[in-house]
Design a protein around this motif. Sequence first.
Motif, mmCIF file in Angstrom:
data_model
loop_
_atom_site.group_PDB
_atom_site.id
_atom_site.type_symbol
_atom_site.label_atom_id
_atom_site.label_comp_id
_atom_site.label_asym_id
_atom_site.label_seq_id
_atom_site.Cartn_x
_atom_site.Cartn_y
_atom_site.Cartn_z
ATOM 1 N N ASP A 185 0.849 -1.194 0.000
ATOM 2 C CA ASP A 185 0.000 0.000 0.000
ATOM 3 C C ASP A 185 0.884 1.243 0.000
ATOM 4 O OD1 ASP A 185 -1.760 2.116 0.761
ATOM 5 O OD2 ASP A 185 -3.063 0.706 1.808
ATOM 6 N N PHE B 101 -2.927 4.328 6.185
ATOM 7 C CA PHE B 101 -2.807 2.869 6.212
ATOM 8 C C PHE B 101 -3.326 2.316 7.547
ATOM 9 C CE2 PHE B 101 -0.331 -0.973 7.219
ATOM 10 C CZ PHE B 101 -0.571 -1.755 6.094
ATOM 11 N N HIS C 16 -6.791 -0.667 6.000
ATOM 12 C CA HIS C 16 -6.077 -1.242 4.853
ATOM 13 C C HIS C 16 -6.543 -2.662 4.583
ATOM 14 C CE1 HIS C 16 -3.567 -2.255 8.429
ATOM 15 N NE2 HIS C 16 -3.454 -3.422 7.825
ATOM 16 N N ASN D 72 3.046 -1.682 4.037
ATOM 17 C CA ASN D 72 2.971 -0.253 3.728
ATOM 18 C C ASN D 72 4.323 0.261 3.250
ATOM 19 O OD1 ASN D 72 2.495 2.813 5.641
ATOM 20 N ND2 ASN D 72 1.817 2.368 3.580
#
Length: 283
Positions: A176, A183, A196, A202
């Motif tokens: 992400d 997130f 998320h 992340n």
Amino acid sequence: MKATPLISAQELSNLLKTASNVVVCDCRFELSNPQQGVNLYNAGHIPEARHVDLDQVLSTKGAAGEGRHPLPAREHFAQAMAAIGISDNTRVVCYDANDSMFAARLWWMLRWIGHDNVSVLDGGLLLWEQAGFPVTTEPPEPAREGRLSVRDSLTKTVGFEEVLANIDSAERLVVDARSPDRFRGENETLDPVGGHIPGAANRFFKDNLQPNGAFKDADTLRREISDSMNGQSPDRVISQCGSGVTACHNLLAMEVAGLSGAALYPGSWSQWSNTKDAPVAKG
């Protein structure tokens, strides 16, 4: 012809002096003010650059369940690019203000229709100006329509159902590109639900950049991105963000780092959070 993923301001200046078949694309845009990209372009741009708008060209309008910036049909996108003078043999250089998030989207989309002769201006307009190169308010000469083919894609995409199934199979890693707070599910102002995709890692897209907006060197990117991949190979990575834009920035950084092969989830969190019963993780 394949171009390097990034081009410096000096390299672009040299290219514009020596090559005839180059199209420079100004991709500046502001999510909170969609008209601002055109305003910034009109206030000053690289000579002969053509504005390419996120809302009008780099995405299409869709239902909430498709995400904020769904991909247009490949044929429609190719037609829009041909209209500004891009053909199969055209060298394309994309830029935006300085963090390259929108330029990376165009870079990815051209490769999506099989056009690999495209680079992102490293550091964008900011470093171009800091290097002493000119900007102008003059509009470019009218474009001669190009002939741009839709060829085999040089990129990969995945859809909602594939990402959903991957939560249980864990065969691939979702990375992400949003900021760490979004997130975690904090400070969500763009989408109806914060959090998320379960199991995602992340990698904030701005971590790909140096303080001046230029990308970090390839070795640094390779080390940092590999750490965020948790041992997964690049071709088993799915890049995701809020609406499929900054995810392309991570894909560009992976290309710079020599970590090719990851896929884009175009719908990203804006699709996921608008889909009933889609699982959400926080923290």
